[in-house]
Design a protein around this motif. Sequence first.
Motif, PDB file in Angstrom:
ATOM      1  N   VAL A   1       5.173   0.423  10.375  1.00  0.00           N
ATOM      2  CA  VAL A   1       4.164   1.349   9.843  1.00  0.00           C
ATOM      3  C   VAL A   1       4.167   1.308   8.315  1.00  0.00           C
ATOM      4  CG1 VAL A   1       3.414   3.774   9.731  1.00  0.00           C
ATOM      5  CG2 VAL A   1       4.384   2.875  11.846  1.00  0.00           C
ATOM      6  N   ILE A   2       5.355   1.179   7.735  1.00  0.00           N
ATOM      7  CA  ILE A   2       5.461   1.253   6.270  1.00  0.00           C
ATOM      8  C   ILE A   2       6.057   0.008   5.619  1.00  0.00           C
ATOM      9  CG2 ILE A   2       5.542   3.764   5.910  1.00  0.00           C
ATOM     10  CD1 ILE A   2       8.620   3.553   6.160  1.00  0.00           C
TER      11      ILE A   2
ATOM     12  N   GLN B   1      11.584   4.889  -5.322  1.00  0.00           N
ATOM     13  CA  GLN B   1      12.873   4.391  -5.826  1.00  0.00           C
ATOM     14  C   GLN B   1      12.659   3.187  -6.742  1.00  0.00           C
ATOM     15  OE1 GLN B   1      16.419   4.779  -2.932  1.00  0.00           O
ATOM     16  NE2 GLN B   1      14.701   4.178  -1.665  1.00  0.00           N
TER      17      GLN B   1
ATOM     18  N   SER C   1       0.816  -1.222   0.000  1.00  0.00           N
ATOM     19  CA  SER C   1       0.000   0.000   0.000  1.00  0.00           C
ATOM     20  C   SER C   1       0.847   1.268   0.000  1.00  0.00           C
ATOM     21  CB  SER C   1      -0.904   0.002   1.238  1.00  0.00           C
ATOM     22  OG  SER C   1      -0.106  -0.123   2.402  1.00  0.00           O
ATOM     23  N   VAL C   2       2.166   1.131   0.225  1.00  0.00           N
ATOM     24  CA  VAL C   2       3.030   2.306   0.273  1.00  0.00           C
ATOM     25  C   VAL C   2       3.753   2.453  -1.064  1.00  0.00           C
ATOM     26  CG1 VAL C   2       4.968   3.428   1.448  1.00  0.00           C
ATOM     27  CG2 VAL C   2       3.378   2.010   2.747  1.00  0.00           C
ATOM     28  N   PHE C   3       3.622   3.613  -1.685  1.00  0.00           N
ATOM     29  CA  PHE C   3       4.276   3.885  -2.966  1.00  0.00           C
ATOM     30  C   PHE C   3       5.797   3.839  -2.780  1.00  0.00           C
ATOM     31  CE2 PHE C   3       5.836   7.273  -6.004  1.00  0.00           C
ATOM     32  CZ  PHE C   3       5.772   6.455  -7.123  1.00  0.00           C
TER      33      PHE C   3
ATOM     34  N   LYS D   1      11.183  -4.787  15.896  1.00  0.00           N
ATOM     35  CA  LYS D   1      11.585  -3.668  16.765  1.00  0.00           C
ATOM     36  C   LYS D   1      12.519  -2.683  16.082  1.00  0.00           C
ATOM     37  CE  LYS D   1      11.423  -5.725  21.377  1.00  0.00           C
ATOM     38  NZ  LYS D   1      12.286  -6.343  22.396  1.00  0.00           N
ATOM     39  N   LEU D   2      13.330  -3.165  15.133  1.00  0.00           N
ATOM     40  CA  LEU D   2      14.347  -2.264  14.595  1.00  0.00           C
ATOM     41  C   LEU D   2      14.570  -2.351  13.079  1.00  0.00           C
ATOM     42  CD1 LEU D   2      16.590  -0.151  15.053  1.00  0.00           C
ATOM     43  CD2 LEU D   2      18.171  -2.043  15.439  1.00  0.00           C
ATOM     44  N   LEU D   3      14.759  -3.572  12.575  1.00  0.00           N
ATOM     45  CA  LEU D   3      15.190  -3.683  11.172  1.00  0.00           C
ATOM     46  C   LEU D   3      14.146  -3.151  10.209  1.00  0.00           C
ATOM     47  CD1 LEU D   3      16.880  -7.210  11.292  1.00  0.00           C
ATOM     48  CD2 LEU D   3      17.877  -4.965  11.747  1.00  0.00           C
ATOM     49  N   ALA D   4      12.875  -3.332  10.552  1.00  0.00           N
ATOM     50  CA  ALA D   4      11.800  -2.786   9.724  1.00  0.00           C
ATOM     51  C   ALA D   4      11.005  -1.771  10.538  1.00  0.00           C
ATOM     52  CB  ALA D   4      10.876  -3.903   9.259  1.00  0.00           C
ATOM     53  N   ASN D   5      10.390  -0.827   9.861  1.00  0.00           N
ATOM     54  CA  ASN D   5       9.422   0.058  10.514  1.00  0.00           C
ATOM     55  C   ASN D   5       8.044  -0.469  10.127  1.00  0.00           C
ATOM     56  OD1 ASN D   5       7.568   1.997  11.198  1.00  0.00           O
ATOM     57  ND2 ASN D   5       8.859   3.725  10.616  1.00  0.00           N
TER      58      ASN D   5
ATOM     59  N   LYS E   1      15.403  -3.946   1.567  1.00  0.00           N
ATOM     60  CA  LYS E   1      16.671  -4.087   2.282  1.00  0.00           C
ATOM     61  C   LYS E   1      16.850  -5.544   2.659  1.00  0.00           C
ATOM     62  CE  LYS E   1      16.288   0.408   4.452  1.00  0.00           C
ATOM     63  NZ  LYS E   1      15.409   0.949   5.467  1.00  0.00           N
TER      64      LYS E   1
END
Lengths: 91, 236
Positions: A81-82, A17, A12-14, A75-79, A40
């Motif tokens: 929310v997005i 890149q 859902s997030v454009f 917790k860290l490697l991914a956010n 990533k």
Amino acid sequence: MRARVYVTLKPSVFDPQGRVVADALVTLGYGDVKDVRQGKFFEVELDGADPATANLSAEAQRAKAETRVTEMADKLLANPVIESYRVEVLE
Amino acid sequence: MKFSVVVFPGSNSDYDAFYAASRVVGEDAALVWHKDTDLQGADVVILPGGFAHGDYLRTGAIARFSPIMGAVKAFADRGGPVLGICNGFQVLLEAGLLPGAMVRNDRVKFVSQLVPVRVEQTDTPFTAACASKQVLRLPIAHGEGNYYAPPEVLAEIEARRQVVFRYSSPSGEVSDAYNPNGSLNSIAGICNRERNVVGLMPHPERASEAQLGSADGRLVLASAVKWAAEGMLRHA
């Protein structure tokens, strides 16, 4: 023990890149490229000598590693929310 | 009153914020190193612009582990006014002090320009001296200022009047044509539910004197002074 974590933007997030990379590929002559999502990649090395897991079976160690690396991704490697992520545990 | 400006390794607008608070607005100001745990008696905390920790992993992602962030969170929880400017906004998002996240600008370019920004809410410590719907001319300089929140979160922050600034035309019209980075709903800045934590991508501290091209940004820090003068500081 090693684990791999793949992080990508949620569908859902454009992904600006990825869009630019896709356009570049088309310009290079790869006209069949419809879309590219850029992400990533992490390789996480875990200490196999951890006394907390030394007595566990190989299967249980693997499961524990998967739980821990999933927690790290969350917790860290991914956010979250997005981004979404996928965890793979290797021997 | 005292403004404490947090200095992360890679901050680059820390001295601008310090200068704007101390020399332009004329209040006490301090620079606080990110490894400290004491905000030095702050009445207002500013997380400045820059590239904290080199923007490694994601913008703001590592800064949230800086020791000072425990004190910033405690200060915010007590109702203390916290302003995150640009990278500071990104840090507040990663730290969970504000909702949503930043993604790469929709045109994938680093944008550096003076833009009109419309003030949507005046009941925050950083907009109290502005008029409702006042258009400020403020500089932006970022590669990841494309604000995103899942639909339900976006609906909630709109309903709770948490959108504090929107990109607009010089006369205050909000449309995609005046959205420099693809932010949802042209969002340039938001606040938390309690309204004491505000984050914005534009740089008010870099537009606080006429010779910098615009003095409109002065209002943002002057708002905190007005807020305090009206007895609105609740964190002490």
